[in-house]
Design a protein around this motif. Sequence first.
Motif, short mmCIF file in Angstrom:
data_model
loop_
_atom_site.label_atom_id
_atom_site.label_comp_id
_atom_site.label_asym_id
_atom_site.label_seq_id
_atom_site.Cartn_x
_atom_site.Cartn_y
_atom_site.Cartn_z
N GLU A 269 0.87 -1.17 0.00
CA GLU A 269 0.00 0.00 0.00
C GLU A 269 0.91 1.23 0.00
OE1 GLU A 269 -3.65 0.29 2.60
OE2 GLU A 269 -2.42 1.85 3.54
N VAL A 270 0.78 2.06 -1.03
CA VAL A 270 1.71 3.17 -1.21
C VAL A 270 1.02 4.49 -0.91
CG1 VAL A 270 3.17 4.41 -2.86
CG2 VAL A 270 3.05 1.90 -2.91
N HIS A 271 1.59 5.24 0.02
CA HIS A 271 1.10 6.57 0.37
C HIS A 271 2.04 7.58 -0.28
CE1 HIS A 271 -1.75 5.29 3.64
NE2 HIS A 271 -1.04 4.18 3.46
N ALA A 272 1.53 8.32 -1.25
CA ALA A 272 2.35 9.25 -2.03
C ALA A 272 2.15 10.67 -1.53
CB ALA A 272 1.98 9.14 -3.50
N PHE A 273 3.25 11.28 -1.05
CA PHE A 273 3.20 12.65 -0.55
C PHE A 273 3.64 13.66 -1.60
CE2 PHE A 273 2.41 10.45 3.23
CZ PHE A 273 2.02 11.34 4.22
N GLY A 274 3.80 13.21 -2.83
CA GLY A 274 4.09 14.08 -3.96
C GLY A 274 3.40 13.50 -5.18
N TYR A 278 3.86 7.88 -10.82
CA TYR A 278 2.93 6.77 -10.58
C TYR A 278 1.75 7.19 -9.71
CZ TYR A 278 6.18 6.93 -6.66
OH TYR A 278 6.97 7.37 -5.63
N ALA A 279 1.72 8.43 -9.25
CA ALA A 279 0.63 8.92 -8.41
C ALA A 279 -0.50 9.46 -9.28
CB ALA A 279 1.13 10.00 -7.46
N GLY A 280 -1.69 9.49 -8.72
CA GLY A 280 -2.83 10.08 -9.42
C GLY A 280 -3.50 9.17 -10.42
N LYS A 302 -0.36 -1.25 -17.27
CA LYS A 302 -0.30 -0.24 -18.33
C LYS A 302 0.76 0.82 -18.04
CE LYS A 302 -5.05 -0.85 -20.05
NZ LYS A 302 -4.65 -1.27 -21.40
N ILE A 303 0.88 1.23 -16.78
CA ILE A 303 1.93 2.19 -16.44
C ILE A 303 3.30 1.55 -16.64
CG2 ILE A 303 2.94 3.58 -14.60
CD1 ILE A 303 0.19 3.91 -13.39
N PHE A 304 3.45 0.31 -16.21
CA PHE A 304 4.74 -0.37 -16.38
C PHE A 304 5.09 -0.48 -17.86
CE2 PHE A 304 7.44 -3.98 -17.14
CZ PHE A 304 8.38 -3.91 -16.13
N ALA A 305 4.13 -0.87 -18.68
CA ALA A 305 4.41 -1.03 -20.12
C ALA A 305 4.83 0.29 -20.74
CB ALA A 305 3.18 -1.60 -20.83
#
Length: 341
Positions: A269-274, A278-280, A302-305
């Motif tokens: 579980e990733v909490h992105a502070f910026g 990969y955020a949004g 899809k993001i990885f590709a």
Amino acid sequence: MRVGIATSGLWQLRDAVELMTGGTACWLPPRGLGVDAIAGWGHKPTADRARALARVRGIPYIAFEDGFLRSVNPGISERPLSMVMDRTGIYYDARQPSDLEAMIRKRASSPGGDAGALQAMDLLRTSRLSKYNNSTIQNITPLGLKAVRPDDRVLVVDQTRGDASIEGALADASTFPRMLEAAVRENPGAEILVRIHPETMMGRKAGHFTPKVLADLAASSPSVARAAGAGLLRLTPEPVNPWALLEAVSKVYCVSSQMGFEALMAGCEVHAFGIGFYAGWGLTKDRLTPSLTTRTSTTLEKIFAALYFQYSNYSSQRTNKRSHLLDVVDFLDEKSKAKIY
């Protein structure tokens, strides 16, 4: 097309610039006369003059950066095995569009999966490869952690001070202590590991977390003080493979580090502070609203590709010619294992 190179570091890689652009590289002439485009390192401060000159001349600025499978060690002693090129912006700057964001949006709107993405993600994970691959510790046993289960551990990821991807992610130096305090407060009783950046470990660049920073934060935050007093808060400067750390925790708190994306691949579980690349996209717990982007929900594959198959360019360490993701994986796997104990 004549591409004027604006920095000495990129000049050393002019063959890669030519390969990626299809043009002829030259040293940037005075006032940018006689070139069709200007090439520089991303949106770093050192590229400000080149970007401004391209705007004045009305010609494209092409941003280059190290790729996501760069080398064994950080630094200029090793030629990057992967690089990215962006004619619109750069992947780590959420303040404007980028080629990567356009690639992800296009894939997100296309039906079906991305062939090979799941297999490639599994390959990176099983090969234990990341941007830098100089880790000598391949499991968490030497760390002597208190918590037994990943569910009782949280990883906070530091970055080097002044990294352009921090400002580009709409964050700053003050974001890091706030992120750590949030990680401790939101996970009472959990063991909090603060991962130090590889270049900070090597003494090349300063980071945001030091024993003094943790002590100062404990003095102002009761939750941090309790965690520190219970021995549940520790810096992790040991050269531990990032995959070993990611598989040892359940949650990851980050700003814009590539390790945040790898955490998604590891199932954390990733909490992105910026607003990292990969955020949004509906995959992270976002602490900032990506209001300056046009991101919609999509899948990790899809993001990885888009990132590893389309946006990244690979070259051979041996021949300096175009290569493939699998070739780079084989090379780094062989070289990095020579340093493992």
